[in-house]
Write a protein that holds these residues in place. Structure first.
Motif, PDB file in Angstrom:
ATOM      1  N   VAL A 218       1.653  26.138  14.111  1.00 17.08           N
ATOM      2  CA  VAL A 218       1.142  26.887  14.360  1.00 17.08           C
ATOM      3  C   VAL A 218       0.312  27.347  15.356  1.00 17.08           C
ATOM      4  O   VAL A 218      -0.424  28.658  15.622  1.00 17.08           O
ATOM      5  CB  VAL A 218       0.008  26.388  13.111  1.00 17.08           C
ATOM      6  N   VAL A 219       0.612  26.726  16.624  1.00 18.27           N
ATOM      7  CA  VAL A 219       0.222  27.266  18.032  1.00 18.27           C
ATOM      8  C   VAL A 219       0.577  27.923  18.505  1.00 18.27           C
ATOM      9  O   VAL A 219       1.039  28.727  19.549  1.00 18.27           O
ATOM     10  CB  VAL A 219      -0.059  25.790  18.509  1.00 18.27           C
ATOM     11  N   ARG A 221       2.759  30.155  17.263  1.00 19.09           N
ATOM     12  CA  ARG A 221       3.072  31.575  16.405  1.00 19.09           C
ATOM     13  C   ARG A 221       1.616  32.210  17.932  1.00 19.09           C
ATOM     14  O   ARG A 221       1.399  33.602  16.859  1.00 19.09           O
ATOM     15  CB  ARG A 221       2.572  31.276  15.152  1.00 19.09           C
ATOM     16  N   SER A 222       0.541  31.370  16.893  1.00 14.90           N
ATOM     17  CA  SER A 222      -0.983  31.920  17.315  1.00 14.90           C
ATOM     18  C   SER A 222      -0.907  32.803  19.111  1.00 14.90           C
ATOM     19  O   SER A 222      -1.109  33.944  18.850  1.00 14.90           O
ATOM     20  CB  SER A 222      -2.004  31.208  17.131  1.00 14.90           C
ATOM     21  N   THR A 223       0.014  31.584  19.846  1.00 16.73           N
ATOM     22  CA  THR A 223       0.073  31.559  21.272  1.00 16.73           C
ATOM     23  C   THR A 223       1.219  32.652  21.459  1.00 16.73           C
ATOM     24  O   THR A 223       0.223  33.321  22.631  1.00 16.73           O
ATOM     25  CB  THR A 223       0.042  30.671  21.863  1.00 16.73           C
ATOM     26  N   GLU A 225       1.723  35.280  19.587  1.00 13.71           N
ATOM     27  CA  GLU A 225       0.490  37.150  19.182  1.00 13.71           C
ATOM     28  C   GLU A 225       0.232  36.993  20.853  1.00 13.71           C
ATOM     29  O   GLU A 225      -0.094  38.643  20.746  1.00 13.71           O
ATOM     30  CB  GLU A 225       0.333  36.321  18.279  1.00 13.71           C
ATOM     31  N   GLY A 260      -7.571  33.675  22.903  1.00 18.47           N
ATOM     32  CA  GLY A 260      -6.756  34.028  21.142  1.00 18.47           C
ATOM     33  C   GLY A 260      -6.541  32.232  21.511  1.00 18.47           C
ATOM     34  O   GLY A 260      -6.553  31.849  20.630  1.00 18.47           O
ATOM     35  N   THR A 263      -8.827  29.552  20.650  1.00 20.56           N
ATOM     36  CA  THR A 263      -8.476  29.963  19.211  1.00 20.56           C
ATOM     37  C   THR A 263      -7.420  29.502  17.911  1.00 20.56           C
ATOM     38  O   THR A 263      -8.065  29.088  16.925  1.00 20.56           O
ATOM     39  CB  THR A 263      -9.172  31.235  18.986  1.00 20.56           C
ATOM     40  N   GLY A 264      -6.316  30.380  18.116  1.00 16.39           N
ATOM     41  CA  GLY A 264      -5.041  29.741  17.356  1.00 16.39           C
ATOM     42  C   GLY A 264      -4.902  27.900  17.892  1.00 16.39           C
ATOM     43  O   GLY A 264      -5.603  27.442  16.988  1.00 16.39           O
TER      44      GLY A 264
END
Length: 351
Positions: A218-219, A221-223, A225, A260, A263-264
């Protein structure tokens, strides 16, 4: 009077008839009344069925009325808008119902005593006890998982965006995608197999390792992006000044996207905070306070909820709902903190 002046006084025919602004509310109210009547006449006791009938009538009624007054083209636009609102309500109503039931049943025993005491020798069928041990266990396990998973996830994302080329980057991306869909029980079984090999007893840090495995994709993918949103011009300007690439990433890229990224990470923490299966396998639960996650079984909020609700007694049900409300409040606080940090660290714009 000239022909031009006469034409100016004629009403414009370019704009056709249109429904008033209050028409959607009137159609919705009428659909609800008709749906209740149909439900009562057909003997439908579930309000969910009434709501679904009302939604169908609302869409059909919107199309029929709009097509008669405004034409089929505008009617299709109103139907699309109606479908969006219906989908929104279908998503919000279960969430609001869940929060309402949790709050209504959780406030029965949720007080300072409940938050500052543990179960100890209190039986599951007896009133009393609290979740202090579970809160300590969850905070330690989730905190250790974050210390492990967040740096690894962020560094992996930096590699994929800034350095990743060729087969190694493709392999890393593939395995990150695979890990994103791994069930939580599989991560728990993986750590459990290692514990059996080394003949280790359940302890809190083992649960943290499983949670870190669930957190890392999860980290990543969010980072990833967020890093892709950083303009390449910033990187090129820094490199043109002779700054090394690693320093450009550290001083330019990461500070620009830190809101961001944070937040991720917070969303990933909220995701693992409610995991029960790995904790059930690896932490095992403990009614007494254990502040050392590296020695002995520990409690946690998800496991506490599972155990109390499985006890089958009314006092245990009340404790389970109160613990559920506490866990929801914890996740909501994390999301609020993430939004605050994202707004605080967002790039400032001006004219």
């Amino acid at each position: 009077m000239t022909t031009a002046s006469i034409a100016d006084k004629r009403p414009s025919t370019l704009r056709g008839a249109s429904l008033p602004k209050w028409s959607p509310w009137a159609i919705a109210a009428g659909s609800l009344v008709v749906a209740i009547g149909i439900g009562l006449a057909a003997g439908l006791d579930s309000k969910v069925q009434w709501g679904l009938i009302a939604a169908i009538l609302f869409v059909l009624g919107t199309f029929g009325i709009a097509a008669r007054v405004e034409g089929r083209r505008q009617a299709k636009d109103r139907v699309a808008t109606s479908l969006v609102w219906v989908a929104f309500l279908l998503a919000v109503v279960p969430l609001a119902s869940l929060i309402w039931v949790t709050v209504a049943r959780g406030v029965k025993v949720l007080d300072v005593y409940f938050l500052t005491h543990s179960m100890g020798v209190v039986a599951d069928s007896e009133p009393g006890g609290g979740i202090y041990a579970a809160i300590i266990g969850s905070l330690e396990q989730v905190g250790l998982a974050t210390l492990i998973g967040a740096p690894i996830g962020i560094l992996t994302a930096v590699y994929l965006v800034e350095y990743g080329r060729g087969r190694l980057a493709q392999a890393v991306t593939f395995f990150v995608d695979v890990m994103t869909g791994i069930p939580s029980i599989v991560a728990g079984l993986f750590i459990l197999s290692l514990m059996l090999i080394f003949k280790m007893q359940p302890f809190g840090f083992a649960g943290s390792l499983a949670l870190a495995i669930l957190m890392m994709p999860v980290v990543v993918r969010s980072t990833e992006e967020m890093l892709k949103l950083v303009p390449n011009e910033l990187r090129e300007a820094s490199l043109a000044l002779g700054v090394p690439k690693w320093r450009t990433i550290l001083k330019v890229v990461l500070p620009t996207s830190i809101g961001g990224i944070t937040t991720g990470v917070m969303l990933a923490v909220a995701r693992i905070a409610g995991e029960t299966a790995p904790v059930l396998l690896l932490v095992f639960g403990n009614p007494f306070i254990n502040n050392n996650p590296f020695d002995g079984a520990q409690a946690s909020l998800p496991l506490y909820i599972y155990q109390q609700y499985g006890a089958g007694a009314e006092p245990a049900f009340d404790r389970a709902w109160a613990a559920s409300l506490t866990l929801i409040a914890f996740v909501m606080i994390l999301n609020m903190v993430a939004r605050g940090i994202a707004r605080w660290k967002a790039p400032k714009t001006g004219r």
